[in-house]
Design an enzyme around this catalytic site. Structure first.
Site, short mmCIF file in Angstrom:
data_model
loop_
_atom_site.label_atom_id
_atom_site.label_comp_id
_atom_site.label_asym_id
_atom_site.label_seq_id
_atom_site.Cartn_x
_atom_site.Cartn_y
_atom_site.Cartn_z
CB SER A 78 -1.00 0.19 1.16
OG SER A 78 -2.18 -0.45 0.72
CE LYS A 81 -3.80 1.06 -1.64
NZ LYS A 81 -4.25 0.37 -0.51
CE1 TYR A 202 -3.65 -0.78 -5.45
CE2 TYR A 202 -4.43 -3.05 -5.55
CZ TYR A 202 -4.06 -1.87 -4.87
OH TYR A 202 -4.22 -1.99 -3.46
CE1 TYR A 254 -3.79 -0.61 4.96
CE2 TYR A 254 -2.28 -0.98 6.56
CZ TYR A 254 -2.38 -0.99 5.17
OH TYR A 254 -1.63 -1.56 4.30
CB VAL A 272 -0.50 -5.83 3.96
CG1 VAL A 272 -1.62 -5.13 4.54
CG2 VAL A 272 -0.66 -5.99 2.34
#
Ligand code: GLU
Length: 320
Positions: A78, A81, A202, A254, A272
């Site tokens: 992540s 991102k 992605y 998160y 993660v």
């Protein structure tokens, strides 16, 4: 691509209190890493050593520190991102980027489909899967994976960033929820391009292989107003840095983002794979790697170490 070097030979030595704060943080993080669980919903991630832990620090004067597994390669997950958002802002501008995604914490899991289906067509923010997938769909026709990997290499000052093929294959085979997000966005007329192509890009971006040191360099660029302090190059526009930092602060960890904001108070983004990217004052970039995760999906050791560093070094943004 130009040769990128992290360490500068002229760098002044680290002040002893800085070095000891990092060494303590490393010890404290190492002591708790065994309490976490390695992510296994992407089967390849389950192979990580749950006891691994590393911290890398790089500051604006070129001083650096690497402790433990700071140079171990792991998948960015992540944390990519942040790079996707930076590229979207640069390529499409602020107005267009935020016509595709909102800027609000979602309060739901990173891969949730719930509110997307019931409350809003636009994903809540670019740091959850739906938001990142939506932004990737707007880039997929203009950028090849190799071009985006080059952006990552430049921003992380790490030309060895590459695709971890095994993680990519594993994501591709197990990524049905992300495909579902892409198709849901398509069904709502939000995602413009091909959902399969979008999901594939992605998955590849999540599978980029980085180190804690690469994340420290990206953290430094963000902490330094978007400028690579060693080459003097503006890599991210200043007004885009403000957006990145704000969203990292409010949505970067998160469902632990609020507590992390109160307890650590540093713009950050976790993944993660166990990576944690932090942009701290100084300017200072801190990258951490500890694949054993807590119940929220954040690196146990990484978060614990950052709590210590924030206290010891007064890093909380609202304390200065
Ligand atoms: N590739 C992962 C997924 O989309 C990234 C998740 C994360 O690091 O939060 O499921």
């Amino acid at each position: 691509m130009t040769e990128i070097k992290l360490e500068t030979t002229e760098a002044a030595p680290l002040p002893p209190e800085l070095e000891s704060a990092f060494r303590e943080a490393y010890e404290i993080g190492s002591a708790v890493t065994g309490t976490g669980r390695v992510a296994d919903y992407i089967p390849e991630l389950a192979k990580a050593d749950r006891r691994a832990f590393g911290i890398a620090m790089l500051d604006g004067q070129g001083r650096s520190l690497c402790l433990g597994d700071a140079e171990t390669r792991f998948s960015i997950q992540s944390v990519c991102k942040v790079i996707i958002l930076a590229v979207s802002l640069k390529a499409k501008g602020q107005r267009e980027t935020f016509s595709h995604v909102m800027m609000e914490p979602s309060g739901d899991a990173f891969d949730s489909i719930l509110k997307l289906d019931t409350r809003s067509n636009r994903p809540f923010n670019p740091l959850i899967n739906a938001g990142a997938i939506q932004l990737v769909s707007t880039l997929v026709e203009d950028f090849s994976f190799e071009q985006l990997m080059d952006e990552a290499r430049t921003l992380c000052m790490d030309e060895r960033i590459c695709l971890n093929e095994a993680v990519y294959r594993s994501e591709f085979e197990s990524g049905n929820r992300n495909r579902a997000i892409a198709y849901l966005l398509k069904s709502k007329g939000v995602l413009q391009g091909d959902p399969e192509k979008t999901a594939d890009l992605y998955f590849k971006l999540c599978s980029l292989s980085v180190t804690a040191k690469s994340l420290a360099a990206l953290g430094l660029v963000i902490a330094n107003g978007g400028v690579d302090p060693f080459r003097g190059e503006q890599l991210i526009a200043r007004e885009h840095v403000r957006i990145l930092k704000s969203l990292m602060f409010t949505c970067g960890l998160y469902d632990y983002s609020g507590k992390f904001g109160v307890r650590v108070g540093v713009p950050a983004k976790s993944g993660v794979g166990g990576g944690l990217l932090c942009a701290a004052r100084g300017p200072m970039g801190i990258g951490l790697y500890g694949p054993a995760l807590d119940e929220f999906g954040n690196s146990v050791a990484g978060v614990t170490a950052m709590e210590h560093l924030s206290r010891q070094l007064n890093l909380h943004v609202f304390d200065y």
